[in-house]
Design an enzyme around this catalytic site. Sequence first.
Site, PDB file in Angstrom:
ATOM      1  N   VAL A   1     132.495  14.696 113.616  1.00 23.53           N
ATOM      2  CA  VAL A   1     132.520  16.031 113.548  1.00 23.53           C
ATOM      3  C   VAL A   1     131.619  16.834 114.880  1.00 23.53           C
ATOM      4  O   VAL A   1     130.853  16.148 115.554  1.00 23.53           O
ATOM      5  CB  VAL A   1     131.332  16.515 112.434  1.00 23.53           C
ATOM      6  CG1 VAL A   1     131.562  18.010 112.259  1.00 23.53           C
ATOM      7  CG2 VAL A   1     131.953  15.875 111.013  1.00 23.53           C
TER       8      VAL A   1
ATOM      9  N   PHE B   1     124.505  23.162 111.592  1.00 24.94           N
ATOM     10  CA  PHE B   1     124.322  21.766 111.239  1.00 24.94           C
ATOM     11  C   PHE B   1     124.358  21.784 109.635  1.00 24.94           C
ATOM     12  O   PHE B   1     125.102  21.119 108.956  1.00 24.94           O
ATOM     13  CB  PHE B   1     123.111  20.990 112.043  1.00 24.94           C
ATOM     14  CG  PHE B   1     123.299  19.381 111.542  1.00 24.94           C
ATOM     15  CD1 PHE B   1     124.213  18.625 112.105  1.00 24.94           C
ATOM     16  CD2 PHE B   1     122.191  19.151 110.888  1.00 24.94           C
ATOM     17  CE1 PHE B   1     124.164  17.151 111.513  1.00 24.94           C
ATOM     18  CE2 PHE B   1     122.015  17.670 110.506  1.00 24.94           C
ATOM     19  CZ  PHE B   1     122.940  16.917 110.887  1.00 24.94           C
TER      20      PHE B   1
ATOM     21  N   SER C   1     129.605  10.353 113.040  1.00 22.77           N
ATOM     22  CA  SER C   1     129.006  11.128 114.237  1.00 22.77           C
ATOM     23  C   SER C   1     129.187  12.324 114.218  1.00 22.77           C
ATOM     24  O   SER C   1     130.283  13.197 113.799  1.00 22.77           O
ATOM     25  CB  SER C   1     129.551  10.328 115.398  1.00 22.77           C
ATOM     26  OG  SER C   1     129.440   9.051 115.382  1.00 22.77           O
ATOM     27  N   CYS C   2     127.968  13.185 114.897  1.00 23.97           N
ATOM     28  CA  CYS C   2     128.239  14.683 114.644  1.00 23.97           C
ATOM     29  C   CYS C   2     127.515  14.943 116.057  1.00 23.97           C
ATOM     30  O   CYS C   2     126.491  14.666 116.495  1.00 23.97           O
ATOM     31  CB  CYS C   2     127.243  15.249 113.554  1.00 23.97           C
ATOM     32  SG  CYS C   2     127.370  17.071 113.631  1.00 23.97           S
ATOM     33  N   ILE C   3     128.540  15.966 116.950  1.00 20.68           N
ATOM     34  CA  ILE C   3     127.827  15.870 118.127  1.00 20.68           C
ATOM     35  C   ILE C   3     128.284  17.744 118.546  1.00 20.68           C
ATOM     36  O   ILE C   3     129.288  18.086 118.075  1.00 20.68           O
ATOM     37  CB  ILE C   3     129.083  15.178 119.081  1.00 20.68           C
ATOM     38  CG1 ILE C   3     129.144  13.838 118.666  1.00 20.68           C
ATOM     39  CG2 ILE C   3     128.701  15.405 120.577  1.00 20.68           C
ATOM     40  CD1 ILE C   3     130.252  13.001 119.087  1.00 20.68           C
TER      41      ILE C   3
END
Length: 125
Positions: A76, A84, A103-105
């Site tokens: 994401v 978030f 993974s969230c970036i």
Amino acid sequence: MKKVISTEKAPAAIGPYSQAIEVNGMVYTSGIIPVDPATGVIPEGAAAQADRVFKSMSALLESAGTSMANVVKTTVFIKNMEDFAAINEVYAKYFPEPFPARSCIEVARIPKDVLLEAEAIATKN
Ligand SMILES: CC(=[NH2+])C(=O)[O-]
């Protein structure tokens, strides 16, 4: 042998890529942005945009013969880490537990200047 997955229920590609590719029993989606595939409208706000992205992801996976329940990994990309929590709340409604790896970036820019883009890898069984 790779197979192109294509559906009108998810946004059309806006560049040189396929909506998703199936290979060896796995489905790899491209990054999905929050464009309504029927109208081209981009909803306002992170929660509405997340809802649009995961609705399209679900439809794309269904058209590939799999589902959100078979997703093993997501990525994401979000424009603002302040979103978030709002994005997580929507995200959790689309994936049954156990949740996929993720993974969230936070990123500088996303095509069409949307607030998030997400991609998934799913099994076909
Ligand atoms: C939106 C997207 N997936 C791309 O590659 O531009």
